[in-house]
Design an enzyme around this catalytic site. Structure first.
Site, PDB file in Angstrom:
ATOM      1  N   LYS A 134       0.868  -1.197   0.000  1.00 35.97           N
ATOM      2  CA  LYS A 134       0.000   0.000   0.000  1.00 35.97           C
ATOM      3  C   LYS A 134       0.889   1.226   0.000  1.00 35.97           C
ATOM      4  CE  LYS A 134      -4.530   0.699   0.542  1.00 35.97           C
ATOM      5  NZ  LYS A 134      -5.540  -0.304   0.129  1.00 35.97           N
TER       6      LYS A 134
HETATM    7  N1  GLU Z   1      -7.229  -0.126  -3.223  1.00 36.34           N
HETATM    8  C1  GLU Z   1      -7.964  -1.336  -3.423  1.00 36.34           C
HETATM    9  C2  GLU Z   1      -7.973  -2.191  -2.164  1.00 36.34           C
HETATM   10  O1  GLU Z   1      -7.807  -1.693  -1.084  1.00 36.34           O
HETATM   11  C3  GLU Z   1      -7.525  -2.077  -4.663  1.00 36.34           C
HETATM   12  C4  GLU Z   1      -6.088  -2.491  -4.691  1.00 36.34           C
HETATM   13  C5  GLU Z   1      -5.638  -3.033  -6.039  1.00 36.34           C
HETATM   14  O2  GLU Z   1      -6.440  -3.096  -6.945  1.00 36.34           O
HETATM   15  O3  GLU Z   1      -4.468  -3.388  -6.119  1.00 36.34           O
HETATM   16  O4  GLU Z   1      -8.234  -3.360  -2.194  1.00 36.34           O
END
Ligand code: GLU
Length: 461
Positions: A134
């Site tokens: 993240k």
């Molecule tokens: N931000 C989204 C999540 O928290 C998607 C992450 C992604 O598609 O890699 O799952």
């Protein structure tokens, strides 16, 4: 976010957290508001239940890499501002690091670490060949001009250029970012890579616009996954879809898509809350009109004055303004927290009147709120299951890019449904096997899988 029992919490320095010996071994702070400690506690409880090896527990209790970067950006008035960005790579035992990038004023290292850990668990639960990561930039994207936003995205990409890659770490949209931001990142990455003509470099991010390799169905995927999971769980609760009364917290990408899809299936969205206000509509909102209003005005406020034309369930005025207390106390069947993390604390958990909670956001409940809901007998479909639709279709996008073949939206939707249903069933099986609530069950299933992967891979050297 934990399912810690009250007796375990009583002897812990952090309320709502079972104090695992791993915390002392790794020197964790006992600060009660530390989101990362809370998330790790949830993970360690699941690890204890499935008998995960100690060496895997300590590996998962800390991210592999925490990257922090400061970078200057020229603002429209000519002066330079220094921004702070993060990329946390939690674990890549299952595959490349994967997870969103958030642009928000309250982005902190501990939040990003928590969210990265959740991505590792989420991808494992859905059995995607991906790890967890993240990132984010501390900024208010709504206070930036389009040019400033673009320069922030591009300069941040350059700051982490050697830490990301199409087969190593693949960012995606999250709170405050979207397909356009992904396009700027992909373009900057490709332009800076050794082979500037390689379209393969564009695989470095998912959630791209369809024109440059984005997947059909990605934009609505998280909301669609919320609905798919809910539908899979409804029979166990004896709730019919038709006339389901729903409350949504946050009308961003996840909340608005979940609301729109549910409305089309016959549900009524009766209360909505966002940063700009709280609205109520006994007959159910016209969700398309509400979404259009938000895009134009930046929030739901003012929609109460708008006359809707009846494309949805409710021709007439948009809704009426009510209090925050009314929002939580309105009796509904389903409550969907789809805003930011830790929004539902103990007082809100005591007020909520619903039959089931489906977490559209990541970590929207505090550990203590989770305990309150468990005591009140309100089941919670946890984030790592309910909102996994986004990363699942991200994986589909990555596969489509790798094979140079575009799937139809129908195929994407059908595959997404298959993955979500399997993950929901896996969670229900673990619930039965270990006799635990849904959140812990989802962690157990995911951790069991990671444990198996570590068993066969071993730990180098
Ligand atoms: N931000 C989204 C999540 O928290 C998607 C992450 C992604 O598609 O890699 O799952």
């Amino acid at each position: 976010m934990s399912t810690a029992t009250t007796s375990q919490s009583a002897s812990s320095p952090v309320p709502g957290v079972r104090w695992d010996p791993v915390f002392d071994e790794l020197g964790f702070p006992d600060d009660p508001s530390n989101l990362y400690t809370q998330t790790v506690a949830t993970m360690l409880e699941g690890a204890e239940t499935v008998g995960l090896q100690h060496r895997v527990k300590i590996i998962l209790a800390q991210p592999k890499n925490e990257i922090m970067a400061h970078f200057p950006v020229r603002m429209d008035d000519g002066h330079h501002r220094l921004f702070k960005g993060y990329r946390v790579q939690h674990n890549n035992a299952l595959g490349p690091y994967k997870g969103g990038l958030r642009f928000h004023p309250n982005v902190h290292l501990d939040d990003v670490k928590s969210l990265a850990l959740m991505m590792t668990i989420k991808c494992s639960l859905v059995r995607l060949p991906l790890g967890g990561g993240k990132g984010g930039v501390k900024c208010d994207p709504h206070a930036l001009s389009e040019g400033e936003l673009q320069r922030v995205a591009r300069r941040f990409t350059v700051a982490i250029l050697n830490d990301i890659g199409p087969d190593y770490d693949i960012p995606a949209p999250d709170v405050g970012t979207n397909a356009q931001v992904m396009a700027w990142i992909a373009d900057t990455y490709q332009m800076s890579s050794n082979n500037r003509t390689s379209t393969d470099a564009m695989r470095v991010v998912t959630g791209k616009p369809v024109e440059i390799g984005g997947s059909l169905g990605r934009n609505k995927a998280t909301g669609q996954g919320v609905v798919d999971t809910l539908i899979e769980m409804l029979p166990a609760l004896d709730l019919p879809m038709n006339d389901l009364r729903v409350s949504v917290q946050g009308w961003g990408n996840v909340g608005s898509w979940a609301g729109r899809i549910l409305e089309k299936k016959g549900a009524k969205i009766v209360t909505v809350m966002d940063h700009s206000g709280v609205l109520y509509n006994e007959n159910g909102f016209d969700c398309d009109a509400l979404t259009e209003h938000c895009m134009e005005h930046g929030g739901i406020a003012g929609f109460e004055k708008q006359r809707t034309t009846g494309t949805g369930n409710n021709p007439g005025l948009g809704g009426e303004v009510v209090s925050l207390e009314d929002f939580y106390k309105t009796p509904v069947d389903v409550f969907i927290p789809a805003a930011l993390e830790q929004m539902v604390k103990v007082p809100e958990a005591e007020m909520i009147q619903c039959k089931i909670i489906v977490e559209g956001a990541n970590g929207p409940l505090t550990n203590e709120a989770d305990e309150v809901l468990e005591r009140r007998g309100i089941p919670v479909i946890p984030d790592i299951l309910a909102n996994a639709g986004g990363v699942t279709v991200s994986h589909f996008e990555w596969v489509q890019n790798k094979t140079n073949h575009m799937w139809t939206e129908e195929f994407v939707d059908a595959e997404l449904n298959r993955y979500m249903v399997m993950a929901a069933r896996r969670t229900l099986l673990a619930k039965q096997k270990f006799g635990v609530p849904l959140r812990k069950a989802a962690y157990c299933s995911a951790l069991d899988h990671i444990g198996d992967v570590y068993k066969v891979r071993g730990i180098f050297p």
